[in-house]
Design an enzyme around this catalytic site. Sequence first.
Site, PDB file in Angstrom:
ATOM      1  N   GLU A  35     -10.849 -10.594  -4.175  1.00  0.00           N
ATOM      2  CA  GLU A  35      -9.434 -10.501  -3.805  1.00  0.00           C
ATOM      3  C   GLU A  35      -9.033 -11.550  -2.779  1.00  0.00           C
ATOM      4  O   GLU A  35      -7.891 -11.596  -2.339  1.00  0.00           O
ATOM      5  CB  GLU A  35      -9.094  -9.089  -3.321  1.00  0.00           C
ATOM      6  CG  GLU A  35      -9.969  -8.539  -2.245  1.00  0.00           C
ATOM      7  CD  GLU A  35      -9.626  -7.107  -1.879  1.00  0.00           C
ATOM      8  OE1 GLU A  35      -8.579  -6.591  -2.312  1.00  0.00           O
ATOM      9  OE2 GLU A  35     -10.411  -6.495  -1.152  1.00  0.00           O
ATOM     10  N   ARG A  38     -10.193   4.505  -3.032  1.00  0.00           N
ATOM     11  CA  ARG A  38      -9.834   3.846  -1.767  1.00  0.00           C
ATOM     12  C   ARG A  38     -10.155   4.797  -0.617  1.00  0.00           C
ATOM     13  O   ARG A  38      -9.344   5.656  -0.271  1.00  0.00           O
ATOM     14  CB  ARG A  38      -8.349   3.491  -1.750  1.00  0.00           C
ATOM     15  CG  ARG A  38      -7.924   2.379  -2.700  1.00  0.00           C
ATOM     16  CD  ARG A  38      -6.431   2.139  -2.574  1.00  0.00           C
ATOM     17  NE  ARG A  38      -5.970   0.914  -3.181  1.00  0.00           N
ATOM     18  CZ  ARG A  38      -5.454   0.831  -4.413  1.00  0.00           C
ATOM     19  NH1 ARG A  38      -5.350   1.903  -5.150  1.00  0.00           N
ATOM     20  NH2 ARG A  38      -5.049  -0.319  -4.882  1.00  0.00           N
ATOM     21  N   CYS A  59      -8.723  -3.936 -10.656  1.00  0.00           N
ATOM     22  CA  CYS A  59      -8.193  -2.681 -10.127  1.00  0.00           C
ATOM     23  C   CYS A  59      -6.878  -2.847  -9.376  1.00  0.00           C
ATOM     24  O   CYS A  59      -6.406  -1.901  -8.773  1.00  0.00           O
ATOM     25  CB  CYS A  59      -9.221  -1.963  -9.276  1.00  0.00           C
ATOM     26  SG  CYS A  59     -10.002  -2.967  -8.054  1.00  0.00           S
ATOM     27  N   ARG A  66       2.475  -9.424  -0.151  1.00  0.00           N
ATOM     28  CA  ARG A  66       2.690  -8.386  -1.170  1.00  0.00           C
ATOM     29  C   ARG A  66       3.648  -7.299  -0.689  1.00  0.00           C
ATOM     30  O   ARG A  66       4.148  -6.506  -1.474  1.00  0.00           O
ATOM     31  CB  ARG A  66       1.342  -7.771  -1.593  1.00  0.00           C
ATOM     32  CG  ARG A  66       0.647  -7.062  -0.462  1.00  0.00           C
ATOM     33  CD  ARG A  66      -0.795  -6.735  -0.779  1.00  0.00           C
ATOM     34  NE  ARG A  66      -0.959  -5.416  -1.331  1.00  0.00           N
ATOM     35  CZ  ARG A  66      -2.137  -4.811  -1.494  1.00  0.00           C
ATOM     36  NH1 ARG A  66      -3.253  -5.456  -1.187  1.00  0.00           N
ATOM     37  NH2 ARG A  66      -2.219  -3.619  -1.993  1.00  0.00           N
ATOM     38  N   HIS A  83       0.833  -1.211   0.000  1.00  0.00           N
ATOM     39  CA  HIS A  83       0.000   0.000   0.000  1.00  0.00           C
ATOM     40  C   HIS A  83       0.859   1.249   0.000  1.00  0.00           C
ATOM     41  O   HIS A  83       0.491   2.280  -0.551  1.00  0.00           O
ATOM     42  CB  HIS A  83      -0.949  -0.003   1.193  1.00  0.00           C
ATOM     43  CG  HIS A  83      -2.127  -0.872   0.966  1.00  0.00           C
ATOM     44  ND1 HIS A  83      -2.287  -2.071   1.595  1.00  0.00           N
ATOM     45  CD2 HIS A  83      -3.172  -0.749   0.114  1.00  0.00           C
ATOM     46  CE1 HIS A  83      -3.397  -2.638   1.170  1.00  0.00           C
ATOM     47  NE2 HIS A  83      -3.957  -1.865   0.265  1.00  0.00           N
ATOM     48  N   ASN A  91      -3.965  -7.393  -6.431  1.00  0.00           N
ATOM     49  CA  ASN A  91      -2.845  -7.275  -5.480  1.00  0.00           C
ATOM     50  C   ASN A  91      -3.005  -8.278  -4.346  1.00  0.00           C
ATOM     51  O   ASN A  91      -2.082  -8.997  -3.990  1.00  0.00           O
ATOM     52  CB  ASN A  91      -2.794  -5.872  -4.859  1.00  0.00           C
ATOM     53  CG  ASN A  91      -2.638  -4.791  -5.889  1.00  0.00           C
ATOM     54  OD1 ASN A  91      -2.112  -5.037  -6.961  1.00  0.00           O
ATOM     55  ND2 ASN A  91      -3.112  -3.601  -5.583  1.00  0.00           N
ATOM     56  N   ARG A 133     -15.018   2.373  -2.779  1.00  0.00           N
ATOM     57  CA  ARG A 133     -14.813   1.154  -1.998  1.00  0.00           C
ATOM     58  C   ARG A 133     -14.976   1.521  -0.530  1.00  0.00           C
ATOM     59  O   ARG A 133     -14.378   2.495  -0.062  1.00  0.00           O
ATOM     60  CB  ARG A 133     -13.410   0.598  -2.243  1.00  0.00           C
ATOM     61  CG  ARG A 133     -13.175  -0.637  -1.395  1.00  0.00           C
ATOM     62  CD  ARG A 133     -11.898  -1.300  -1.739  1.00  0.00           C
ATOM     63  NE  ARG A 133     -10.752  -0.585  -1.186  1.00  0.00           N
ATOM     64  CZ  ARG A 133      -9.490  -0.965  -1.392  1.00  0.00           C
ATOM     65  NH1 ARG A 133      -9.238  -2.012  -2.160  1.00  0.00           N
ATOM     66  NH2 ARG A 133      -8.502  -0.300  -0.858  1.00  0.00           N
TER      67      ARG A 133
HETATM   68  C1  PEP Z   1      -6.133  -5.147  -4.632  1.00  0.00           C
HETATM   69  O1  PEP Z   1      -6.005  -5.858  -3.630  1.00  0.00           O
HETATM   70  O2  PEP Z   1      -5.770  -5.485  -5.779  1.00  0.00           O
HETATM   71  C2  PEP Z   1      -6.732  -3.795  -4.521  1.00  0.00           C
HETATM   72  C3  PEP Z   1      -7.039  -3.084  -5.575  1.00  0.00           C
HETATM   73  O3  PEP Z   1      -6.917  -3.310  -3.271  1.00  0.00           O
HETATM   74  P1  PEP Z   1      -5.736  -2.758  -2.346  1.00  0.00           P
HETATM   75  O4  PEP Z   1      -4.500  -2.701  -3.185  1.00  0.00           O
HETATM   76  O5  PEP Z   1      -6.175  -1.433  -1.843  1.00  0.00           O
HETATM   77  O6  PEP Z   1      -5.664  -3.791  -1.258  1.00  0.00           O
HETATM   78 MG    MG Z   2      -7.023  -5.304  -1.810  1.00  0.00          MG
END
Ligand code: PEP
Ligand code: MG
Length: 531
Positions: free
Chosen positions: A436, A300, A507, A470, A193, A459, A336
């Site tokens: 996700e 977000r 996304c 990640r 993030h 992600n 979101r």
């Molecule tokens: C994701 O997980 O791909 C996503 C778009 O949400 P975030 O990156 O905010 O967790």
């Molecule tokens: Mg996410």
Amino acid sequence: MRVEFEGQFAAKGLALGRARVIYSASFDIEEEPLSHAGIPNEVKRFDEALKVARAELNALTIKVSGALAKDMAEIIEAHAMILDDPEFTDAVVQLIRRETLRAPVALRRQRDLLAAAFEAIEDPYLRARRDDLDHVVARVFAALQRGGAEPERKLNAIDEILVCETIAPADLAALVDQGLKGLVATASSPYSHTAILARSFGIPMLCGARTALNFVHDGDWVLLDSEHGISLINPDAIDLSRFRTHQRDAEKEERRRAKQKVQDARTRDGHALQLYVNAEDTETIAKARRNGAAGVGLFRTEFLFLRQRELPNEDEQFKVYRDAVIAMAGKPVTFRTLDLGADKAFGGPLEVAREENPALGLRGIRLSLQRRHLFTEQVRAILRTSGFGPIRILLPMVSAIEEVREARALIEEAMAQLRHQRVPLADQVPLGVMIEVPAAALISNELARHAEFFAIGSNDLAQYVLAADRNNAQVSEAYDPMHPAFVRLLYLVADSARQAKRPLSICGEIAGDPRYTALLLALGITDFPCT
Ligand code: PEP
Ligand code: MG
């Protein structure tokens, strides 16, 4: 001395600035035994390291006039107090003497004792002071390892580049507001993030730069030039002249791109694509709208909660969301709902418990359904914007149908209340689910009966299905969005969406990365974020 260092570019851009170093408090030390005869020398080493640390702090007070100045004075004072506190310094000397420990070992031992005492404190503010202790210990430790003072450097720092192990997204947001120019992290990854936020703020970031902290000192010049894979400490005249040329080219390119529209994006064989923007602020949205974006694919909302000290109330949220809808001028905005958990929110205005494993913890919709008042307040703020333009609501971290049902019931209740209060609302607000979590992907055919649209959060989906954090540069090879298991899950979701005729967008970060575009198109995904 000019030093090149390696890492992975997590956010594009060019930056030249003075280094602001935050040392990590975790350190490896050799625990060779010490003889009695060696004690005076270890005590001397420790005293000298303390002197160096004090001198560094003094120098910092003079030097920090740039980006980080605002909060730095207080922090420096707190650190200086720890350095002068006998409970800390005398105790280390006692450990060296009584237990014949080497200075770094004694230092770590005393740090652990004090850290345990901090942990037991109930007041979260005081407990958080443990970070100060860690930073001071790391500074003394670094001085012990170097065996002396840092080389003399020019003062008068201007725009700064942070060099650290990693930094929380909220802290990055605060530093950006204060004028931070770039970020070098020894850990972290392009999918973290922090990296996402750095990209959205346009702050160049290098991650996984494992050796950076070994070379860089506060005040050194650091040059980041991601397009050309250049990251340097103390660049020379040739580097600087090359940097200026790249900077001029980048500005030209930026002007050219500003004129380019993304409308009518289609593949060479004529398939139309929809390009959306992932954005959290009105300027980015307005710019994307001017460039022809089809809407906001992902807003977000949690960053609004992380950027300030107090939780935003319904009206404060409403104003931010409404501005986004107005800026999109009739194109849909996908909000979101809060995707917070202990990873992002700990230490912020929302009180959440520290968790061993925040990625698998009380996060996203799970937290929202546990704090219903918070969720309802947010949903009311979002729904109130539906009178200003088309919006959609997207639920993060869904892993079960029941979560969608419960969230929908709360949204409908909020809608009924608002109607009763005669607030102008859209007739319908589509409710979508982020895919996700592998569980959501695997039941996507059933979820499609409970949601009006899907957005793949690649992600998180990749991190959960590949069991590769990640945020962790050490497992960046395992985090492979081309892994067949991940591709199969994408296929499954795309198939469920197609069969149920549900709009599907993606996304996560791979959606903006041309290396994955052909794969995603082949899977039938045509709604992408653009930047
Ligand atoms: C994701 O997980 O791909 C996503 C778009 O949400 P975030 O990156 O905010 O967790
Ligand atoms: Mg996410």
